[in-house]
Design a protein around this motif. Structure first.
Motif, mmCIF file in Angstrom:
data_model
loop_
_atom_site.group_PDB
_atom_site.id
_atom_site.type_symbol
_atom_site.label_atom_id
_atom_site.label_comp_id
_atom_site.label_asym_id
_atom_site.label_seq_id
_atom_site.Cartn_x
_atom_site.Cartn_y
_atom_site.Cartn_z
ATOM 1 N N ALA A 109 0.497 -0.974 -0.023
ATOM 2 C CA ALA A 109 -0.587 0.524 0.207
ATOM 3 C C ALA A 109 0.984 1.321 0.130
ATOM 4 C CB ALA A 109 -1.241 -0.057 1.210
ATOM 5 N N ILE A 110 2.153 1.433 0.878
ATOM 6 C CA ILE A 110 2.814 2.320 0.761
ATOM 7 C C ILE A 110 3.621 2.417 -0.627
ATOM 8 C CG2 ILE A 110 4.880 3.468 2.323
ATOM 9 C CD1 ILE A 110 3.639 2.610 4.524
ATOM 10 N N GLY A 111 4.081 1.229 -0.875
ATOM 11 C CA GLY A 111 5.371 1.380 -2.319
ATOM 12 C C GLY A 111 3.902 1.553 -3.067
ATOM 13 N N LEU A 112 2.795 1.125 -3.210
ATOM 14 C CA LEU A 112 2.316 1.518 -5.047
ATOM 15 C C LEU A 112 1.620 3.175 -4.741
ATOM 16 C CD1 LEU A 112 -0.059 -1.304 -5.241
ATOM 17 C CD2 LEU A 112 1.742 -0.411 -6.846
ATOM 18 N N GLY A 113 1.374 3.877 -3.321
ATOM 19 C CA GLY A 113 0.497 5.167 -3.031
ATOM 20 C C GLY A 113 1.684 5.983 -2.806
ATOM 21 N N CYS A 114 2.332 5.780 -2.734
ATOM 22 C CA CYS A 114 4.268 7.119 -3.087
ATOM 23 C C CYS A 114 4.921 6.557 -4.038
ATOM 24 C CB CYS A 114 4.948 6.482 -1.800
ATOM 25 S SG CYS A 114 3.766 7.023 -0.450
ATOM 26 N N LYS A 115 4.437 5.354 -5.582
ATOM 27 C CA LYS A 115 5.597 5.191 -6.546
ATOM 28 C C LYS A 115 5.721 6.919 -7.106
ATOM 29 C CE LYS A 115 1.280 4.246 -9.633
ATOM 30 N NZ LYS A 115 1.246 3.286 -10.472
ATOM 31 N N GLU A 116 5.232 7.896 -6.643
ATOM 32 C CA GLU A 116 5.193 8.712 -7.990
ATOM 33 C C GLU A 116 5.682 9.918 -7.483
ATOM 34 O OE1 GLU A 116 1.812 11.231 -7.842
ATOM 35 O OE2 GLU A 116 0.643 9.919 -9.845
ATOM 36 N N LEU A 117 6.015 9.734 -5.863
ATOM 37 C CA LEU A 117 7.129 10.438 -4.916
ATOM 38 C C LEU A 117 8.245 9.992 -5.101
ATOM 39 C CD1 LEU A 117 7.549 12.506 -3.031
ATOM 40 C CD2 LEU A 117 6.762 10.663 -1.217
ATOM 41 N N ALA A 118 8.426 9.004 -5.255
ATOM 42 C CA ALA A 118 9.779 7.763 -5.439
ATOM 43 C C ALA A 118 10.437 7.593 -6.506
ATOM 44 C CB ALA A 118 9.023 6.026 -5.308
ATOM 45 N N ALA A 119 9.622 8.509 -7.610
ATOM 46 C CA ALA A 119 9.559 7.941 -9.056
ATOM 47 C C ALA A 119 10.239 9.820 -9.426
ATOM 48 C CB ALA A 119 8.525 7.975 -10.020
ATOM 49 N N LYS A 120 9.809 10.454 -8.196
ATOM 50 C CA LYS A 120 10.547 12.384 -8.472
ATOM 51 C C LYS A 120 11.742 11.739 -7.779
ATOM 52 C CE LYS A 120 6.455 14.829 -8.361
ATOM 53 N NZ LYS A 120 4.667 15.362 -7.519
ATOM 54 N N GLN A 121 11.762 11.193 -6.479
ATOM 55 C CA GLN A 121 12.778 10.641 -6.142
ATOM 56 C C GLN A 121 14.050 10.505 -6.903
ATOM 57 O OE1 GLN A 121 13.982 12.695 -3.225
ATOM 58 N NE2 GLN A 121 12.107 13.638 -3.229
ATOM 59 N N SER A 145 15.595 12.869 -9.558
ATOM 60 C CA SER A 145 15.919 14.269 -8.907
ATOM 61 C C SER A 145 17.500 13.164 -8.621
ATOM 62 C CB SER A 145 15.627 14.518 -8.244
ATOM 63 O OG SER A 145 15.886 13.944 -6.649
ATOM 64 N N LEU A 146 17.713 11.977 -8.178
ATOM 65 C CA LEU A 146 18.917 11.550 -8.353
ATOM 66 C C LEU A 146 19.656 11.365 -9.300
ATOM 67 C CD1 LEU A 146 20.873 10.098 -5.783
ATOM 68 C CD2 LEU A 146 19.562 7.765 -6.198
ATOM 69 N N VAL A 147 18.915 10.744 -10.289
ATOM 70 C CA VAL A 147 19.925 10.147 -11.415
ATOM 71 C C VAL A 147 20.051 11.808 -12.083
ATOM 72 C CG1 VAL A 147 19.265 9.154 -13.660
ATOM 73 C CG2 VAL A 147 18.804 7.582 -12.376
ATOM 74 N N ASP A 148 19.084 12.556 -12.046
ATOM 75 C CA ASP A 148 19.694 13.819 -12.632
ATOM 76 C C ASP A 148 20.313 14.625 -12.415
ATOM 77 O OD1 ASP A 148 17.721 13.868 -14.229
ATOM 78 O OD2 ASP A 148 16.989 15.041 -13.298
ATOM 79 N N SER A 149 20.805 14.624 -10.719
ATOM 80 C CA SER A 149 22.529 14.718 -10.044
ATOM 81 C C SER A 149 23.627 13.878 -10.526
ATOM 82 C CB SER A 149 21.939 15.061 -8.487
ATOM 83 O OG SER A 149 22.237 13.373 -8.031
ATOM 84 N N PHE A 150 23.215 12.600 -10.232
ATOM 85 C CA PHE A 150 24.429 11.863 -11.182
ATOM 86 C C PHE A 150 25.061 12.953 -12.839
ATOM 87 C CE2 PHE A 150 23.637 8.822 -8.188
ATOM 88 C CZ PHE A 150 24.480 8.957 -7.414
#
Length: 93
Positions: free
Chosen positions: A69-81, A84-89
């Motif tokens: 539930a948490i994983g599927l509910g926060c998938k957009e937030l996780a995708a943004k994070q 942003s991590l990939v962009d910083s690399f």
């Protein structure tokens, strides 16, 4: 003891502004009651292997459900994070 802890959990959660304070208190009460019941059976010499297995299965199922539930509910937030991590690399190159 289970009633005291359940009331303490409910009161503390209500004071913190948690809407599900009553459910949390009841959950604490039920969990403590189940643990005490199983331990009483063990003290009486009753084999509680099956009960232990069932309790572990239920807890595993609940943990898996909450995790999904948490994983599927926060998938957009996780995708943004992750983006942003990939962009910083990429910016470091």
């Amino acid at each position: 003891l289970a009633s005291i802890v359940g009331n303490a959990v409910r009161t503390t959660a209500a004071s913190a502004g948690i809407q599900q304070a009553r459910s949390l208190g009841q959950s604490a009460h039920v969990i403590i009651s189940i643990v005490v019941f199983v331990e009483a059976l063990k003290q009486l010499g009753v084999d509680t292997t099956l009960v232990d297995l069932l309790i572990k299965a239920v807890l595993f199922a609940l943990a898996l459900g909450v995790g999904l539930a948490i994983g599927l509910g926060c998938k957009e937030l996780a995708a943004k994070q992750v983006n942003s991590l990939v962009d910083s690399f990429k910016a470091r190159k």
